[in-house]
Enzyme design. Structure first.
Site, PDB file in Angstrom:
ATOM      1  N   CYS A 202       0.837  -1.201   0.000  1.00 51.86           N
ATOM      2  CA  CYS A 202       0.000   0.000   0.000  1.00 51.86           C
ATOM      3  C   CYS A 202       0.876   1.256   0.000  1.00 51.86           C
ATOM      4  O   CYS A 202       1.569   1.511  -0.956  1.00 51.86           O
ATOM      5  CB  CYS A 202      -0.956  -0.048   1.197  1.00 51.86           C
ATOM      6  SG  CYS A 202      -2.313   1.093   1.014  1.00 51.86           S
TER       7      CYS A 202
ATOM      8  N   HIS B 231      -3.777  -5.429   1.009  1.00 49.71           N
ATOM      9  CA  HIS B 231      -3.065  -5.707   2.259  1.00 49.71           C
ATOM     10  C   HIS B 231      -3.059  -7.187   2.633  1.00 49.71           C
ATOM     11  O   HIS B 231      -3.938  -7.629   3.368  1.00 49.71           O
ATOM     12  CB  HIS B 231      -3.752  -4.956   3.401  1.00 49.71           C
ATOM     13  CG  HIS B 231      -3.552  -3.487   3.358  1.00 49.71           C
ATOM     14  ND1 HIS B 231      -2.439  -2.878   3.894  1.00 49.71           N
ATOM     15  CD2 HIS B 231      -4.312  -2.488   2.853  1.00 49.71           C
ATOM     16  CE1 HIS B 231      -2.520  -1.568   3.723  1.00 49.71           C
ATOM     17  NE2 HIS B 231      -3.642  -1.300   3.084  1.00 49.71           N
TER      18      HIS B 231
ATOM     19  N   GLU C   8      -1.208  -8.562   4.762  1.00 48.22           N
ATOM     20  CA  GLU C   8      -0.998  -8.707   6.216  1.00 48.22           C
ATOM     21  C   GLU C   8      -2.323  -8.599   6.962  1.00 48.22           C
ATOM     22  O   GLU C   8      -2.417  -8.966   8.129  1.00 48.22           O
ATOM     23  CB  GLU C   8       0.039  -7.689   6.712  1.00 48.22           C
ATOM     24  CG  GLU C   8      -0.434  -6.258   6.907  1.00 48.22           C
ATOM     25  CD  GLU C   8      -0.575  -5.459   5.609  1.00 48.22           C
ATOM     26  OE1 GLU C   8      -0.619  -6.054   4.526  1.00 48.22           O
ATOM     27  OE2 GLU C   8      -0.668  -4.214   5.700  1.00 48.22           O
TER      28      GLU C   8
END
Ligand SMILES: Nc1ncnc2c1ncn2[C@@H]1O[C@H](COP(=O)(O)OP(=O)(O)O)[C@@H](O)[C@H]1O
Ligand SMILES: [Mg+2]
Lengths: 80, 771, 258, 80
Positions: C97, C228, C230
């Site tokens: 990002c 994302h 994560e």
């Protein structure tokens, strides 16, 4: 000596301007039918403390290229 | 004591009442003549006149916003004594602390930022987020979720009908959402839930309420009080400027049509990129046990924070005001003392730990300076360039006046039955309600917020198939790494109901909060309230307030959770009128295993649908009546015992997966609840209602304590048995399947709509109006 | 050769004011057994102790000038030569990002110019607003990349997107897109449930040409993506734990290479 | 007739400007020690299709106040 320098950053021709389009649409929703197009620029007004006029152009250009503009999408204009 | 040194002036209060009124006006302190007389008496005993900085400090401390002078009486009488075993420390601090598990507590805060947002929506809403984050951080807690209940006039309001000085609701709505977005996203705290409500009464006074939840190890909890004599006051964060001066006095009076020019200094923009590292630095210093006390600078600025931190520990303070770092030159001492500039925190630190604390702030590039010291006697002394300019007993400043203002119920003529002809085509009415801005999808708002940053949001406000999600009843975050326990979060109030009946409207708000939590499988654990009302000096407005507070207490008493923090915002009145009485409730629930969160979308075809609870003829102020232009009717009642029994039974049924989909019934009644359950997975349902009510009442009544549940046929017995044992009424109403929603009442088909038609009607309205 | 043990792999997650996805990034590395470090740029004097540099998401320095621009210029002024050296040695450098935006502003991605030359930009979303929504990503055929080696081509993942500037524009236009595709630098494309790689908004949340969601340099050791992973670490979706696979790939790559 | 109008919007004095402050900080960290201050303005370039010059001022002012700026914190300047 103090100097105020203005750097105007805009999108290059051919790069689409979503914010400008959004504003155009919002204005037409508000009933401003005369609006054909809007483009949005950013203007940095930079106050410098410099010794000579010569320094200005050079150092402001460097700031612009290092930080303020991305050469892939932006053109810029420096004025003082 | 200084006599006259240019930057500070003395004011004699030994003058006529008219003169006193003029002093209040000219100093912008908002103090009443009687309050000024009390101050005069105090200084007579001190044997001198007050200085401007002393008077300004009193103006801040005694404002409605800071000392709750009109509301305290009711809050104490009805709400504050409620208690629950899970509460750790409630009401007394900037945020309420409630037990999360053996090692952790969560902190809850809810506030309004109404006046600033009406004048400057973007900055007002953004600084609202900034302020609520500070309230949670100053308990030592890491913020984990933000909530934004926001209220506006209808977006279709005609430009030509705007009163002077009032901005169009579209401008305000879009500014408020941008402000919350730009601040919340930049500090990296997810905005997970909220409300977006429209009512004509918000024209000229929009409401922007903001809530925050944080998590803290019990060992790291810190309070807003200094440690001991000799501790240093360390002020950290952004510089102090002229912005935000008189914010609290501004929030404690009605808006006028020239407020936008006369109250500019109360407006701020906010700097999230100062706040973000400030949060890190404060939490780091606290976790390293380097602080003795921590408090944010909110309303009243330094003036409030110094006095309150010292007083809470039974000490006093010596402050050298010229040490405060400033944003701009030429500020007067009183301006520095009461400025409400954002992004500032106050710490108390022992001399031994000072260097370590300053090193942490230095690493984060956050300015931090020592501005004073804790002293033994309970007085605050402020010095300016070596001379004393302020010397008052703390308790005199912080006690403030308390009023029991007159109340008077309004004269109403609408208590009778509503008279209108039941429309022949109820399907059209359903579509109209589903596409009204109050009920339609809020994803235009929700998607502008990063609701998943920190990666703890296990169930957001939008659930279902990607890009055709439906609304969830509550969002769930899992705040502690390695633990499956979740916090369910919702905020609720239906101002239409409260406006019509403040007592039952407020009671309904608590009911809705509890049932939204239960709908996702969470047990209610705590509430916060933000009480937004009109001018308390008007007996009708004070009556609304008092009735609403009683309504809240009536339900909260029975459900095992209490109001752990909150905020009162009065004077929400503009020349166009007062806001509808709006007691916003934020509810926090505990869900033992966040992976078991229930969602409203239908799961598989052929499952059985039940209605838990009973539909009654309660259509007063309902979405249906509003669309029909009908007045009258009964506002829904609440049976708190039933609410407690039913929600406990439902949560157990969700935990053992007997209930596989669940949605509460609220605005728009059963018809709307079912429609919303058809979205998100685009599966329909076939419903047969057999109650003795009229068909429109059956579809659209907004009776409280109801849910619709999906149950696999094999589990029908288990479901029915559990509810019967808990003495909770329920009805089998149909089954899932197909791609249409059909509803019949006593054998007559009322509705047959494809799920795509429903999606279209529900999804588009906000996008089409806002672009 | 003995493989490095995961716990001996030190990942440096660089933060400044406004980076705010570092906690979940930290967790992701920890959960695959590595040893992550959260390091403020002000305290990052040398890259020597680390085998991996990650730039997390967020709004570094507020993204005020342009997403990632200030963070990038600060790295440039302090650590740039060392970072180029790190990349030359084959150590992985990644950005998610805002981190992707930073790597682009540093000229490290797509990395087809002179060292440090900026040849791309992550421009404002076509919708002109911040978009938070779940994206379906298709793992496209590409070069071996440190971040995707354990994820088979053609797999589809559900990963959250949350950004206002994610449209990948390349200097050189059409030819440049063709070049990065041919050189196997495109890692992920936004698709719909029918796996169409030209699926329009909202599947493609930002208007990125050819639906490009993530790329790597030619060598495959510098990579960036807008969505994302994560955040999709322990959210089970159609392919199990999508995010975990990417971080496991990275650790495996480091373990095998160094 | 087509006309291009420029609306420049900036923050009023005394209103804090996080964007300007953060750019100032970034430039100074980059070593541009001569920079004393930066303020950032936005410039909308609006293309209008109008019948007369008189219309322009009035309608652009209205657009600005309804959508682009808030007079409480912004000053603006219209030029063409
Ligand atoms: N301003 C907002 N910000 C964030 N989430 C919002 C906002 N407005 C509505 N929502 C979310 O949309 C969903 C529907 O809202 P609402 O209709 O008020 O729910 P309910 O009727 O269940 O109380 C909820 O999950 C709520 O959190
Ligand atoms: Mg951070």
């Amino acid at each position: 000596m103090e100097k105020e320098v203005t750097v105007t950053i805009g999108l290059k021709k051919g790069i689409s301007d979503p914010e400008g389009k959004n504003v155009t649409k919002a204005l037409s929703l508000l009933g401003f039918s005369s609006v054909k197009d809007v483009t949005v620029n950013k203007r940095y007004v930079i106050t410098l403390d410099v010794e000579s006029e010569e320094q200005i152009e050079q150092s402001v250009r460097e700031m612009t290229e290092k930080l303020l503009a991305n050469p892939v999408i932006h053109h810029y204009d420096i004025a003082w | 004591m200084v006599n006259n040194m240019g930057d500070v002036t003395r004011l004699s209060l030994n003058v006529s009442d008219d003169e006193l009124a003029r002093i209040s006006e000219e100093t912008g302190t908002g103090l009443s003549v009687n309050e000024l007389k009390e101050i005069r008496d105090y200084f007579e005993k001190e044997g001198r006149d007050p200085t401007d900085i002393e008077l300004q400090a009193l103006g801040q401390a005694w404002s409605e916003h800071c000392c709750y002078k009109s509301s305290k009486y009711y809050l104490k009488k009805y709400l504050f004594h409620l208690d629950a075993p899970q509460n750790i420390r409630v009401i007394k601090e900037d945020a309420g602390l409630v037990e999360f598990d053996d090692d952790h507590a969560y902190a809850v805060a809810l506030e309004s930022h109404n006046h600033p947002s009406a004048i400057e929506p973007y900055g007002g809403a953004a600084t609202g987020i900034g302020g609520i984050l500070r309230d949670v951080v100053c308990m030592g807690a890491q913020p984990v979720a933000l909530v934004d209940p926001i209220f506006f006039a209808p977006l279709t309001t005609d430009y030509d009908e705007l009163p002077r000085g009032v901005k169009h609701p579209k401008f305000i709505f879009s500014g408020v959402v941008s402000g919350i977005r730009d601040y919340g996203n930049r500090v990296g705290i997810p905005t997970v839930a909220g409300m977006t409500t429209f009512h004509p009464g918000y024209l000229g006074n929009c409401l922007v309420n903001v809530g925050c939840i944080g998590i803290v190890k019990k060992d790291d909890i810190i309070y807003s009080r200094v440690g001991g004599v000799g501790d240093l006051f360390v002020l950290a964060g952004g510089g102090t400027g002229r912005d935000g001066i008189h914010g609290v006095t501004f929030a404690s009076k009605e808006l006028a049509d020239d407020s936008e020019t006369s109250s500019r200094s109360a407006v701020q923009v906010g700097d999230p990129i100062m706040k973000e590292p400030l949060i890190h630095a404060c939490l780091e210093a606290n976790a390293k046990k380097l602080l003795t006390g921590l408090k944010d600078l909110g309303g009243g600025g330094l003036s409030c924070v110094v006095g309150e931190m010292a007083e809470a520990a039974g000490f006093g303070a010596h402050i050298d005001l010229e040490k405060v770092h400033l944003k701009e030159g030429g500020m007067l001492p009183w301006e520095i003392w009461v400025s409400e500039s954002q992004e500032r925190m106050m710490m108390s630190v022992t001399k031994d730990n000072l260097d370590d604390v300053l090193a942490i702030f230095d690493k984060w590039d956050v300015p931090a300076v020592v501005i004073g010291e804790v002293t033994p006697e309970e007085r605050v002394h402020v010095f300016w360039k070596g001379e004393e300019i302020y010397d008052m007993e703390i308790s005199f400043v912080t006690t403030g006046p308390m009023y029991q203002r007159p109340t008077e119920p309004p004269v109403r003529d609408q208590d009778g039955e509503a008279r209108f002809e039941t429309p022949a085509n109820l399907e059209e009415v359903l579509i109209d309600i589903l596409s009204s801005c109050n009920i339609a999808s809020k994803d235009w708002v929700i998607r502008q917020y990063d609701f998943e940053v920190r990666a703890n949001t296990t169930s957001p406000s939008l659930v279902g198939t990607a890009n055709s999600e439906t609304h969830a009843d509550a969002a769930v975050v899992r705040p502690v790494e390695g633990s499956s326990r979740g916090l369910a979060i919702t905020s609720d109030v239906n101002p239409h109901l409260v406006a019509r009946d403040p007592y039952w409207g407020a009671a309904s708000a608590v009911d809705e909060t509890v049932r939204n939590l239960a709908a996702v499988g969470a047990r209610v654990h705590s509430f916060a309230d933000c009480l937004n009302f009109g001018n308390p000096e008007k007996p009708e407005k004070m009556w609304e307030f008092s009735m609403a507070v009683q309504g809240l207490a009536f339900v909260a008493e029975k459900v095992g959770a209490t109001f752990v923090s909150g905020n009162v915002s009065l004077y929400n009145e503009a020349p166009a009128g007062a806001c509808p009485p709006t007691p916003t409730i934020m509810g926090i629930g505990i869900i033992e295993d966040a992976a078991l969160t229930a969602t409203p979308l239908f799961k598989s075809a052929g499952d059985t649908l039940y209605l838990i609870g009973e539909t009654k003829d309660e259509l007063g102020a309902s979405a249906y009546y509003r669309i029909m232009g009908a007045d009258g009717g009964t506002v829904p009642r609440v049976d708190p015992d039933l609410l407690a029994r039913a929600s406990e039974a439902l949560v157990s049924l969700i935990e053992d997966r007997t209930v596989v989909a669940c949605h509460d019934v609220s605005e728009g009644g059963i018809a709307i609840a079912l429609s919303e359950m058809c979205l998100g997975s685009t599966m329909g349902a076939s419903i047969e209602l057999h109650d003795e009510l009229g068909p429109d009442t059956s579809l659209f009544s907004e009776s409280n304590t109801r849910w619709i549940c999906e149950v696999e046929p094999a589990n029908e017995d288990a479901f029915e048995k559990a509810l019967a044992e808990s003495n909770v009424p329920f009805t089998k109403i149909g089954s899932t399947g197909w791609d249409r929603l059909t509803i019949s009442h006593k054998g007559r088909q009322l509705v047959s709509l494809s799920t795509s038609k429903l999606m279209d009607a529900w999804q588009r309205p906000l996008w089409e109006t806002m672009g | 050769m003995i493989e490095m043990r995961p716990q001996d792999i030190h990942a440096c997650i660089v933060r400044i004011e406004g980076t705010n996805n570092e906690d979940e990034m930290y967790r992701a590395f920890k959960n695959v057994g590595a040893t992550p470090h959260l390091v403020h740029l002000n305290e990052l004097k040398t890259l020597d102790p680390y085998q991996c540099i990650m730039i997390p998401g967020g709004f570094s320095a507020g993204d005020y000038v342009r997403a990632g621009a200030i963070f990038a210029s600060r790295i440039r002024s302090r650590l740039f030569d060392e970072l180029l050296d790190f990349v030359d040695h084959g150590y992985p450098v990644g950005g998610i990002c805002n981190g992707f935006q930073v790597l682009v502003e540093l000229g490290l991605l797509p990395g087809d110019g002179e060292p440090g030359e900026v040849t791309a930009c992550l421009a404002e979303n076509d919708s002109a607003r911040f978009e938070c929504r779940h994206s379906l990503l298709l793992r496209t055929p590409s070069n071996p990349c440190a971040f995707t080696s354990r994820l088979p081509e053609g797999e589809r993942l559900m990963v959250p997107s949350a950004h206002a500037e994610g449209k990948l524009l390349l200097a050189g236009g059409i030819r440049a897109y063709k070049r990065i595709e041919e050189r196997g630098q495109v890692l992920f494309k936004y698709v719909n449930y029918a796996n169409e790689t030209e699926a329009p908004y909202p599947w493609n949340p930002n208007g990125s040409p050819h639906n490009i969601a993530g790329i790597c340099n030619e060598k495959g050791n510098v990579f960036g993506m807008m969505p994302h992973p994560e955040r999709a670490f322990d959210i089970e979706n159609e392919n199990g734990y999508a995010g975990r696979t990417l971080f496991e790939s990275l650790i495996r790559y480091i373990g095998e290479t160094f």
